[in-house]
Each structure stands twice: as structure tokens, then as C-alpha cells.
Design a protein around this motif. Sequence first.
Motif, PDB file in Angstrom:
ATOM      1  N   LEU A 124      -8.746   1.533   0.321  1.00 25.75           N
ATOM      2  CA  LEU A 124      -7.352   1.793  -0.073  1.00 25.75           C
ATOM      3  C   LEU A 124      -7.343   2.915  -1.100  1.00 25.75           C
ATOM      4  O   LEU A 124      -8.202   2.936  -1.998  1.00 25.75           O
ATOM      5  N   PRO A 140       1.032   6.345  -8.137  1.00 24.17           N
ATOM      6  CA  PRO A 140       2.077   5.815  -7.242  1.00 24.17           C
ATOM      7  C   PRO A 140       2.091   4.287  -7.257  1.00 24.17           C
ATOM      8  O   PRO A 140       1.139   3.662  -7.729  1.00 24.17           O
ATOM      9  N   LYS A 141       3.123   3.702  -6.722  1.00 15.55           N
ATOM     10  CA  LYS A 141       3.234   2.242  -6.728  1.00 15.55           C
ATOM     11  C   LYS A 141       2.574   1.624  -5.502  1.00 15.55           C
ATOM     12  O   LYS A 141       2.478   0.409  -5.390  1.00 15.55           O
ATOM     13  N   TYR A 143      -0.557   1.966  -2.166  1.00 16.71           N
ATOM     14  CA  TYR A 143      -1.873   2.450  -1.746  1.00 16.71           C
ATOM     15  C   TYR A 143      -1.859   2.581  -0.229  1.00 16.71           C
ATOM     16  O   TYR A 143      -1.161   1.826   0.446  1.00 16.71           O
ATOM     17  N   ARG A 145      -3.950   2.900   3.603  1.00 15.76           N
ATOM     18  CA  ARG A 145      -5.148   2.713   4.425  1.00 15.76           C
ATOM     19  C   ARG A 145      -4.906   3.469   5.715  1.00 15.76           C
ATOM     20  O   ARG A 145      -3.753   3.727   6.084  1.00 15.76           O
ATOM     21  N   ILE A 153       0.830   0.247   1.290  1.00 15.12           N
ATOM     22  CA  ILE A 153       1.044  -1.132   0.844  1.00 15.12           C
ATOM     23  C   ILE A 153       1.507  -1.103  -0.609  1.00 15.12           C
ATOM     24  O   ILE A 153       0.820  -0.544  -1.473  1.00 15.12           O
ATOM     25  N   ASP A 154       2.639  -1.700  -0.856  1.00 11.44           N
ATOM     26  CA  ASP A 154       3.189  -1.763  -2.205  1.00 11.44           C
ATOM     27  C   ASP A 154       2.391  -2.795  -3.012  1.00 11.44           C
ATOM     28  O   ASP A 154       2.285  -3.951  -2.602  1.00 11.44           O
ATOM     29  N   ALA A 155       1.818  -2.369  -4.131  1.00 10.35           N
ATOM     30  CA  ALA A 155       0.955  -3.271  -4.902  1.00 10.35           C
ATOM     31  C   ALA A 155       1.736  -4.432  -5.516  1.00 10.35           C
ATOM     32  O   ALA A 155       1.218  -5.533  -5.644  1.00 10.35           O
ATOM     33  N   ALA A 156       2.986  -4.209  -5.872  1.00  8.17           N
ATOM     34  CA  ALA A 156       3.742  -5.249  -6.573  1.00  8.17           C
ATOM     35  C   ALA A 156       3.984  -6.470  -5.694  1.00  8.17           C
ATOM     36  O   ALA A 156       3.856  -7.605  -6.149  1.00  8.17           O
ATOM     37  N   ASN A 158       2.613  -6.659  -2.340  1.00  9.52           N
ATOM     38  CA  ASN A 158       1.600  -6.697  -1.287  1.00  9.52           C
ATOM     39  C   ASN A 158       2.233  -6.585   0.109  1.00  9.52           C
ATOM     40  O   ASN A 158       1.761  -7.190   1.059  1.00  9.52           O
TER      41      ASN A 158
END
Lengths: 411, 222
Positions: A124, A140-141, A143, A145, A153-156, A158
Motif C-alpha cells: 500500500l 493523503p488520507k 492509500y 494498491r 483505501i481510506d485509512a479512517a 478502511n
Amino acid sequence: MIKISRYILVAIAILVSAVAIPKLYWLSFDKPIRSPFIMYSSIDHDFMIQRTGEKTIRMDNTGREYTRDEFEQKLPLFYSRQLLISGTMPDTIDGVYMDIHELNKARSFFRLRPAMIYAPDPGLYPMFESESGRANLEMPKDYFRISWRMEFIDAADNRINEKKSRMFTSVLQKRGFVFPAKKIAGIPTTRKSCDEGYFVTDSKDQLFHIKMIEARPFVKKVELPGGLKFKHIACVDFSDKKFYNYLVSEDNDIYVLSQDVYELTKLAIENYNADTEELRIYGNLFYYNVVIRGDNYVNVTILDSDYNKVDEYHESWTGRTDSKQGKIFSYIFPAQLKMYDSNISFTDFYPDITKGFNWLILNLLLILVHFYIIRKKGFSLKNNIFDLIIVALTGLFGFIAVNVFPNKSFA
Amino acid sequence: MFKSVIYKEWIKTRWFIILLTLIAILAVGNIFLTVQHNMSFKEASNYWYQILFQNSHYFSYLKFVPLIIALALASSQYIPEITDKRIKLTFHLPLRENRILIMMLAYGTASLLISYSLVFLIFLGLSNQFFAAEIVKLAIISVIPWFLAGFAAYFMAGLIILEAIWKYRIAYFIIAAAFLLLFFETGLAGSYEPINLKLTLITLLSSISLLFSAYRFRKGEM
């Protein structure tokens, strides 16, 4: 069943002895081997060598020794800051005016170790906004793939950002990208001068430059000579912005990919092996010092600023195996089992068989000792013949194992 | 007879295994409370960044949990057997000696398997909640050796406790300690990928090591 359980224990004991005892040996007796630091003088147009040890020796290629100041004056492009402070910086070198701004801009350092190539892949990456109009880059917010498509994919929470994923995937497909990606190379940090996105190889080994400009995808296919496959791509962020990255092909050739025009240039470096050797490239206004280090040798090639070969240097020294400690090691241990290989960032069993047969002497001695133990305790030789074979093959490790888990019960 | 042996083992070990499994589940809960806290205080993307590129292991709290469960189970199961050499009574039961031991071993292994599965599944479920598959995969590769170390420690502890002679007990302990270290090498998340299958195989093989000690015990090798 019980006999089997004993042999399993013996095998485990051999395994852990082969890992632990040689490791303890080297922890106790290993001595550092200091390799010489080789630089190229833009004054003399020859190599300068610095050897560190109890005393630091500075010399030129003919063996003539220099004081620290003299040495630094021979290498104004390496020690420009020091020479400026001392007031000994030359005004011109080879007719080129020494502008400190230009000197700093041209200076670069790059390092590639095999363990950086063979390492777990995070899979990622953050896609930075390349032209945000802000002075600093922002994390950025999400990541991305690149599997069967490009996904963000938004980390906050998922969750996948469908709109952005579809937008990038569709542009990649239009440019001829064949999913999934094989390698993704970039500089995934905000601590860089600017963002140039990622260089990605697809499943057909085509190379693409992917970045995000004003929230829109920028995808450029890089034309490659037929059949060229890359083992590793290392993106760089040098001030002169001459090229995006150093690329190492499957055949261990080193390339650079020029900035903006995407021209691939092969460096005149021969006999480099990215799997076992460390590569360092020191760039300056006139030259690239390409230093390739193996276990007990160093090869230095000097390239001019157009990547043509100017000069080369080779030196080798006594490696650990040939040192006094290495020789003693070869008389004690038939092998060492390492959990780590210095060239690979994965944990595994890496057997390192001792060169030569010096260890046979100790193995024979241990067979005799074990034979004596068997006789002294009145065990039958027939029942212990397999133990003797184990000692013969594995030496000290086997001897410890068969005696910690003794065979008496089966006599 | 099978039921009686299992019942005897259950009586000896039940509180240890239940309590420690609960503590392990709490430890997993604690891991994800920390994750949640970090995600809101450091921003989720920065927290992911630390995990992906700065070798920060959100799961490192789990490292010795399986090992502690295994050692407590082995102690609760085997120490009562060697107190006053009670295991010799067991060997007088009308069953083949190895069968009883294998039943004890199977009981312990099954208990560990249930306990570990619970802990692992909760860990996996919560990991999937917070992180993308790539991060979860690296975490799984990293925690598998710790659970394997638990099994290996259980097998080795049985071997050490049932050994009657102190000299050998110490030697076994040294070998076992060096063996367990193989499971705890520090490295990048996911670096155990090539070795996990080999470690699983070695752990499986080590399961019958207990028989060796027990054999020595009942033959009165001391």
C-alpha cells in the motif's frame, strides 16, 4: 515411537546448536573489517584513499601519504564546505567556476543494499498531490494498491474510495497497463523536495509513471527496449533533477531515467551483482563515483556527468573467512545456520557450509570421544552406530545433541 | 478410560486455561483500544504510515501471550504428576503407557488450540476492521511464529518437567530456550514469511518429545 521422539529431539538440538553456538562464537571474537573509502580527485584526476583503523591514513593512488588538510584540498567537491571555511577552496577547477550553489545542487548520494531489494512489500502506498500549490507536501488520507485494478483505501474507515479507484483504473487501462502491478517504486514520504509519484511495472513488465495532479491521474508509459525487465527501481529526489530514478535490470545493469523526457541511459558499470553487492553512488559537479562493495573487495568506477566511464579502481582485502578467527572457526564448526542473511530482509534458515575440511579433525576426535563414552557405559555399539554417524556428519552440534538426549534406554 | 483421563486433566488445568485465555482476549482488546486511540489522535493515515513504512508493530503486545498460556498449562498439567512421582500411578492403569501420555498431550494441545484459535480469531476480526488486507497479512505472518512458539514451549515444558535428573533438566532447558528464540527474532513485519511453514513442521515434530522424558522417568533413569 520413543526412538523416533529421541531422534526428533536430537535433530532439534542440532538445529538450535548450529544457530546459537556459531552466533555466540562470532559475537565474542568477530573483529570489524574496515573497508577503505575511495574518492576521485577532480584536481589530480586520480583516486584518493582513506583508510581508517587505529590511525587514519590518507593517501593517493601511488601510496603517497597526505595530511588531513592536504587530502581535503585534493577533493574540493567532497569537502567544499570545509574548504570554504578554511579559505582554501579553488576558484575554478578545469576552467569551471566553483559556484557553491551549483556545487550543492549537483551533489547527490545514493545507496542500495541487496536487503533493500529482497524485503517484505508493504503493498500500500500514499499517492501525494503533486501540484497542490502548497509549499509543503501533505499526507493523503488514503492509500492505494494495484491488484486487479487500482484501488484507494481510506485509512479512517478502511473503505475503498470507488470514484477515485475507477478514475485511476480507467486511465491506466487506456494507457495499456496490464493489471496487476509487479513493482511499485516511489518515495512515500512528505519529506522530499517535490512529488513525482510512482514508477510501476505491470504484469507484462511495462513501465509506467503514475502520479496525481490536481486530483486527476497522470499516467505515462515509458518506452523500454524490448525484453528489458527490472529487478529494482529506486526513485531519487536530487536537487539537480536530472533523473527520476536508478533502475537495476534483471541482468544487473544500472540505468537512469531522465526527468521529463523519460530517456533511459545505461551506466557504464560492469560486473555488478545486485543480489550480493552494495551499491553507492556519490554524484558531484563533474563525476559520479560508483562504489560497488562485496564482502572483501571494492570496485569503484568513475563516470563523467554524461555517464561515460572515466576511470576505475579495484581493491580487495582479507575477508572474515580468511582471518585468524575465521580459520579457528573452520576447525570447530562444519557449518553455521543463520536466521538472517545480510543480503535478504527475510527470516529463514540460511545454511553456510564451512569452506574446506578443517572441521573433519574435530569431528573425528568427537567420534572417538563418543565411542569411548559408549564403551565406558557398557552400551552396545550396534545400538549406537547411528549416533556415531550423526557425530561424524554434524560434529560438535551432533555430539552435544546425542549426549543431551542420551541413547542409554535403548541399549 | 479415555473420558476419565481427559476429566482428570480438565480438573487440573481448567482455571489456568480459562483465566489465561480471558486475559489474552483482554490483551487483544487492549491492542485495539490503543489502535483506536492512535487512529483518532494521530490521524488514521499517519498511523497507517507508521505501520507500513516505519516498522511500527501494532500487534507487538501479543508477543509473549501465547508463550505464557502454554507454560501455565504445561505447569498445571505436569507438575502435579511429578509431585511424589504420581505419574507412576498413572502408568499402572490398565492402558498402554504411551497411550495415556499421548492422551494427556492431546488434551493439552487441543486446549491450547482452542484457546489460541479464540485469541487469533478475535485479533484477525478486529485487524480486518481497522486495517487493509496488506497490513493484516503482514501482521498475521508476524504473529504466527509467536503462537507456534506457544505450542513448542508446551511440548518442551512437558519434556523438562517430566525429566527426573536435574542435570538433564537444565540441559533440556538450555536447548528449549535456544529453540524458542528461533520464533522471536526481531525483523520487519512479514519477514517470517519464508520460514513459517518450516517452523510449523518443526513444532509439529517436537510434539512427541514428551514421550522421551516419560520413558526415562518410568524406567527410573536417574
